[in-house]
Design a protein around this motif. Structure first.
Motif, mmCIF file in Angstrom:
data_model
loop_
_atom_site.group_PDB
_atom_site.id
_atom_site.type_symbol
_atom_site.label_atom_id
_atom_site.label_comp_id
_atom_site.label_asym_id
_atom_site.label_seq_id
_atom_site.Cartn_x
_atom_site.Cartn_y
_atom_site.Cartn_z
ATOM 1 N N THR A 246 0.824 -1.207 0.000
ATOM 2 C CA THR A 246 0.000 0.000 0.000
ATOM 3 C C THR A 246 0.860 1.259 0.000
ATOM 4 O OG1 THR A 246 -0.142 0.048 2.424
ATOM 5 C CG2 THR A 246 -1.829 -1.194 1.236
ATOM 6 N N LEU A 247 2.177 1.106 0.234
ATOM 7 C CA LEU A 247 3.082 2.248 0.275
ATOM 8 C C LEU A 247 3.604 2.578 -1.116
ATOM 9 C CD1 LEU A 247 5.182 1.261 3.433
ATOM 10 C CD2 LEU A 247 3.189 2.768 3.321
ATOM 11 N N PRO A 248 3.912 3.852 -1.387
ATOM 12 C CA PRO A 248 4.502 4.210 -2.685
ATOM 13 C C PRO A 248 5.789 3.427 -2.935
ATOM 14 C CG PRO A 248 3.863 6.177 -1.453
ATOM 15 C CD PRO A 248 3.708 5.015 -0.507
ATOM 16 N N ILE A 249 6.077 3.139 -4.187
ATOM 17 C CA ILE A 249 7.224 2.372 -4.657
ATOM 18 C C ILE A 249 7.028 0.877 -4.387
ATOM 19 C CG2 ILE A 249 9.714 2.035 -4.593
ATOM 20 C CD1 ILE A 249 8.818 4.728 -5.742
ATOM 21 N N PHE A 250 6.710 0.514 -3.141
ATOM 22 C CA PHE A 250 6.551 -0.908 -2.802
ATOM 23 C C PHE A 250 5.341 -1.527 -3.509
ATOM 24 C CE2 PHE A 250 8.906 0.907 0.760
ATOM 25 C CZ PHE A 250 9.985 0.037 0.820
ATOM 26 N N GLU A 251 4.467 -0.690 -4.028
ATOM 27 C CA GLU A 251 3.309 -1.211 -4.753
ATOM 28 C C GLU A 251 3.716 -1.942 -6.029
ATOM 29 O OE1 GLU A 251 2.474 3.053 -7.014
ATOM 30 O OE2 GLU A 251 1.321 2.468 -5.253
ATOM 31 N N THR A 252 4.958 -1.719 -6.498
ATOM 32 C CA THR A 252 5.437 -2.385 -7.715
ATOM 33 C C THR A 252 6.054 -3.752 -7.425
ATOM 34 O OG1 THR A 252 7.648 -1.371 -7.594
ATOM 35 C CG2 THR A 252 5.927 -0.139 -8.742
ATOM 36 N N PHE A 253 6.129 -4.166 -6.160
ATOM 37 C CA PHE A 253 6.730 -5.457 -5.813
ATOM 38 C C PHE A 253 5.818 -6.594 -6.278
ATOM 39 C CE2 PHE A 253 10.001 -4.754 -2.224
ATOM 40 C CZ PHE A 253 10.592 -3.741 -2.958
ATOM 41 N N ARG A 254 6.418 -7.555 -6.953
ATOM 42 C CA ARG A 254 5.649 -8.673 -7.493
ATOM 43 C C ARG A 254 5.930 -9.986 -6.762
ATOM 44 N NH1 ARG A 254 6.616 -10.393 -13.655
ATOM 45 N NH2 ARG A 254 5.940 -8.251 -14.008
ATOM 46 N N TYR A 255 7.173 -10.182 -6.311
ATOM 47 C CA TYR A 255 7.590 -11.476 -5.771
ATOM 48 C C TYR A 255 7.941 -11.356 -4.286
ATOM 49 C CZ TYR A 255 8.024 -12.490 -10.750
ATOM 50 O OH TYR A 255 7.757 -12.642 -12.081
ATOM 51 N N PRO A 256 7.016 -11.735 -3.406
ATOM 52 C CA PRO A 256 7.288 -11.597 -1.970
ATOM 53 C C PRO A 256 8.432 -12.486 -1.495
ATOM 54 C CG PRO A 256 5.270 -12.853 -2.326
ATOM 55 C CD PRO A 256 5.673 -12.298 -3.654
ATOM 56 N N GLU A 257 8.703 -13.610 -2.186
ATOM 57 C CA GLU A 257 9.748 -14.526 -1.722
ATOM 58 C C GLU A 257 11.123 -13.891 -1.710
ATOM 59 O OE1 GLU A 257 8.833 -15.517 -6.074
ATOM 60 O OE2 GLU A 257 7.703 -15.111 -4.232
ATOM 61 N N ARG A 258 11.294 -12.751 -2.376
ATOM 62 C CA ARG A 258 12.598 -12.094 -2.348
ATOM 63 C C ARG A 258 12.936 -11.541 -0.969
ATOM 64 N NH1 ARG A 258 11.982 -9.632 -8.478
ATOM 65 N NH2 ARG A 258 12.351 -11.641 -9.475
ATOM 66 N N PHE A 259 11.965 -11.517 -0.084
ATOM 67 C CA PHE A 259 12.256 -11.145 1.296
ATOM 68 C C PHE A 259 12.988 -12.264 2.028
ATOM 69 C CE2 PHE A 259 9.435 -7.604 0.583
ATOM 70 C CZ PHE A 259 9.964 -6.623 1.395
ATOM 71 N N LEU A 260 13.193 -13.395 1.383
ATOM 72 C CA LEU A 260 14.053 -14.417 1.974
ATOM 73 C C LEU A 260 15.517 -13.977 1.972
ATOM 74 C CD1 LEU A 260 12.559 -17.742 0.566
ATOM 75 C CD2 LEU A 260 12.319 -16.794 2.871
ATOM 76 N N VAL A 261 15.868 -12.996 1.138
ATOM 77 C CA VAL A 261 17.239 -12.458 1.169
ATOM 78 C C VAL A 261 17.524 -11.794 2.516
ATOM 79 C CG1 VAL A 261 18.815 -10.782 0.152
ATOM 80 C CG2 VAL A 261 17.421 -12.225 -1.327
ATOM 81 N N PRO A 262 16.719 -10.807 2.962
ATOM 82 C CA PRO A 262 16.976 -10.280 4.308
ATOM 83 C C PRO A 262 16.715 -11.296 5.413
ATOM 84 C CG PRO A 262 14.986 -9.288 3.370
ATOM 85 C CD PRO A 262 15.673 -10.024 2.260
ATOM 86 N N THR A 263 15.853 -12.285 5.160
ATOM 87 C CA THR A 263 15.701 -13.362 6.142
ATOM 88 C C THR A 263 17.041 -14.045 6.363
ATOM 89 O OG1 THR A 263 13.410 -13.755 5.450
ATOM 90 C CG2 THR A 263 14.480 -15.489 6.720
#
Length: 774
Positions: free
Chosen positions: A347-364
């Motif tokens: 819902t935030l600007p810029i982040f609305e263009t994110f398509r692949y949530p699994e890429r948060f496994l990088v900071p994980t």
């Protein structure tokens, strides 16, 4: 034996503190990881995304090496596009120097090696600060530096995702800023500028997110009444850093803002990952071939044992990385998690263009590696205090870390072997011309000096419908009887044409128009999106030059930012104390310059014409005669005006559907469309989509305008007979509840959907598969 082991640990700790020893170790590990990639240097990656993304780098280096020009305009892609304004290009990164010297395909594995070393060294500095142990930080650094996603990114042409490895440098720089060090300002601003120039569509916003969290963490530590002065200095330093970072990035940020303003990148849908697939992505050793999710983000599972001492003996210090790892994993689950943290982020600007949530496994992986470093540090600290009791535990933990390095290297090598490498096509020197092209084989076209008017970008590039791939000459007069036009010189940023005009006419160039094009003669105009120049009667040599406002102005702003940083550094060397209000004033100068240039230097905007996937217009003046009037209102200010449902599918089983919508007031961004297609027996098929015509969320669509939402269904394999089409709205990006359909009286309809038509699936439709193409 315990004494010798204890002495060995101390020697290892001293060696880890030496930069030369540490970099040598990281260099060897990176070399082992990149060995397969280096053996393939110079080949062409035949994966479809690689053809698109690698061709950008090839085009940029060709501009530099063949024509001696900055890679501002890329005529070889999408009929011509602004290279600086394309989010995924990296042609203005410092890495283009290496690409120009050795060739872009040879440079890629070398750059991969550099990023791996930088990632490990950056994590070492971050983790040593967090844990106080050089050996603990050294043991965990390869766990993050050799993460599987970097190898996968290289294998499929996404080298720009290697920018994730610079995340620790951003956090180290943020801490230095809080401590009042000018080096922190340079580090934060410099890394963000590098990531932007390297095409970091995910690393940049995700880096900004974690810099914000790191800032909050640091300021929370200064919450006491005695810390008030330090907190105020930190806030001034953070403000100065923000100004410097924006200005330092202006050379790339301004063109990107211009592009996104003219052609916003829309990412819809509700992607999600269940717990088991996420665990496999992170912990399962990847295979040596294929494109499957297991192991794509590999983090050696045995390394998780190193986190146990941290959680057992250093709970307070382990709290932040443990929470962050959990939140990142929650984010990686996307819409499968209830509630969805990823949905909130979008819902935030810029982040609305994110398509692949699994890429948060990088900071994980990053925060799990921090826990591993802390666990090692805890055991090593106890060893120094009680050698007889803890030495063996510390030695065992170091052995686990060393074994984890081996697993990370194995996974990295396996993922690297997914690359589909072929020989580079032979270069053919011939005059530039556009070709119809193929977005998934663009690398072959560039070798022939041919542009592709088949565009595979993830954002709507402003392209002219008049582009052609079959012209005998790329420069011609709009009216052939008005004279002649002959190319004199052609380069990416400059085209010279000799024009003999018997009357005033328009010279056309077979490339997309952009406001950055300027002409030595006449007026530059857009002819249905095609680059044109109005020329008067007579003989003229028309010289077209690409001089974009955002590129030139952004370079001026960024230059002023770095000049300001150099000035403050010079003052510090002469003994002047760093005063953050002064630094804030210095870094405000380029920001003000940016605002002045933006207001004083006007340019029109190159808008992409919104169209449906079938090429039809996205807006229409009135409901067409073949459409059935529906006139249904919903609980949100959206009206379904009409629908077009054909009597039956075409000969291939494809059923084209059209819905006509209208909005009259602000609509929640979460609202999307669902289409249920129901047989007489109750079998249900359908097509859900969150954006109208693949272009607009209802929240972004023009109001009081008839929107034509065209899509299609494949009815192959469907049961012959009649099928009803029912349509409704739902919160696709929220809690996924339906939006009520309202009766004329204002009362909601029970099922929350409306009937719009019926079609018949004939018995002769091939029954080989069932699919939906929204």
């Amino acid at each position: 034996m315990t004494t010798s082991s204890h002495g060995l640990l101390r020697a290892a700790h001293r060696a880890a503190s030496l930069t030369s020893v540490r970099l040598a170790l990281f260099g060897v590990l990176a070399l082992a990881a990149c060995w397969h990639s280096l053996s393939l240097a110079g080949g062409m990656n035949d994966f479809r995304d690689s053809h698109l993304l690698d061709s950008y780098e090839d085009a940029g280096t060709r501009s530099v090496t063949h024509y001696g020009q900055l890679p501002l305009w890329n005529p070889w892609s999408c009929g011509g596009q602004y290279a600086l304004g394309s989010p995924q290009t990296r042609v203005f990164s410092p890495t283009v120097v290496l690409s120009s010297l050795v060739g872009p395909r040879r440079a890629e594995p070398l750059l991969l090696w550099v990023f791996l070393v930088l990632g490990m060294e950056g994590f070492f500095h971050y983790a040593r600060r967090r844990t106080g142990s050089a050996l603990g930080a050294l043991g965990a650094a390869p766990l993050f530096g050799l993460m599987g996603f970097t190898a996968l990114s290289w294998a499929i042409g996404w080298l720009n995702f290697a920018g994730f490895l610079l995340l620790p440098w951003l956090l180290v720089g943020t801490r230095r800023v809080i401590e009042g060090k000018l080096s922190g300002v340079a580090l934060v601003g410099g890394v963000f500028a590098l990531l932007l120039s390297f095409g970091g569509t995910y690393p940049v916003p995700m880096g900004a997110l974690f810099v914000t969290l790191e800032t909050g963490r640091a300021l929370y530590g200064l919450r006491g009444p005695r810390d008030r002065a330090r907190r105020n200095r930190a806030l001034w330093a953070l403000g100065a850093t923000a100004c410097f970072t924006l200005a330092a990035c202006a050379f790339r940020l301004w063109p990107l803002i211009e592009t996104m303003r003219s052609s916003p990148r829309v990412m819809a849908g509700t992607p999600g990952n269940a717990l088991e697939p996420l665990a496999k992505m992170l912990l399962q050793l990847p295979a040596r071939s294929g494109y499957s999710d297991p192991g794509n983000f590999y983090f050696a599972p045995v390394a998780l044992a190193l986190a146990l001492p941290a959680l057992a003996f250093a709970r307070r210090r382990a709290l932040y990385p443990a929470i962050m790892a959990g939140l990142c994993a929650w984010m990686a689950a996307g819409y499968s998690a209830k509630p969805s943290l990823f949905a909130g982020l979008r819902t935030l600007p810029i982040f609305e263009t994110f398509r692949y949530p699994e890429r948060f496994l990088v900071p994980t992986s990053y925060f799990l590696a921090e826990l591993a470093a802390l666990g090692l540090a805890v055991l090593l600290t106890r060893t120094w205090r009680s050698p007889s009791k803890w030495t063996w535990a510390a030695v065992a933990a170091c052995a686990v870390a060393f074994a984890s390095w081996g697993l990370q290297l194995r996974a990295f090598d396996n993922l690297s072997r997914w690359a589909q490498m072929t020989a580079m096509p032979a270069e053919r020197e011939q005059p530039f011309a556009q070709a119809r092209g193929n977005r998934w084989s663009q690398g072959h076209l560039l070798a022939l000096n041919r542009g592709s008017i088949a565009c595979g970008e993830a954002w709507p590039v402003p392209m002219s419908a008049s582009l052609r791939g079959d012209l005998s000459a790329e420069e011609y007069l709009e009216e052939p009887s008005a004279g002649t036009a002959k190319r004199v010189e052609w380069t990416p940023n400059r085209v010279s044409v000799d024009v003999e005009a018997t009357r005033p006419t328009v010279l056309l160039v077979n490339q997309n128009w952009h406001p950055g094009w300027k002409s030595s003669q006449g007026e530059v105009v857009s002819r249905d999106g095609l680059l044109g120049v109005r020329v008067p009667e007579g003989h003229h040599q028309v010289v077209l030059s690409f001089l974009p406002r955002s590129g030139i102005g952004g370079a001026i702003v960024s230059g002023l930012a770095w000049a300001g940083l150099a000035f403050l550094g010079w003052r510090g060397r002469r003994g002047h104390a760093l005063r953050w209000p002064v630094a804030m004033s210095v870094f405000s100068v380029p920001i003000v310059t940016w605002l002045v240039l933006g207001m004083a230097w006007h340019e029109p905007v190159a808008k992409a014409e919104p169209r449906n996937a079938d090429g039809s217009p996205l807006t229409v003046p009135a409901l067409p005669p073949q459409a059935k009037a529906v006139d249904t209102r919903f609980e949100v200010p959206v009206e379904l005006v009409g629908a077009e449902v054909p009597a039956e599918p075409d000969a291939e089983g494809i059923l084209p559907l059209v819905l006509h919508w209208r909005t009259s007031a602000p609509v929640p961004r979460s609202v999307g469309v669902f289409v249920h297609v129901v047989s007489a027996e109750g079998q249900r098929m359908g097509s859900d989509h969150a954006v109208v015509g693949g272009t607009w969320f209802f929240a972004d669509a023009p109001r009081d305008t008839l929107l034509r939402d065209a899509f299609s269904l494949s009815t192959r394999g469907w049961r012959p007979g009649e099928w009803k089409v029912l349509v409704g709205l739902w919160h696709a990006g929220g809690d996924q509840s339906r939006v009520n359909v309202l009766e004329p009286s204002g009362q909601p309809v029970s099922e929350g959907r409306v009937y719009v038509g019926t079609f018949t699936v004939p018995r002769n439709v091939r029954a080989n598969e069932s699919s939906v193409n929204p």
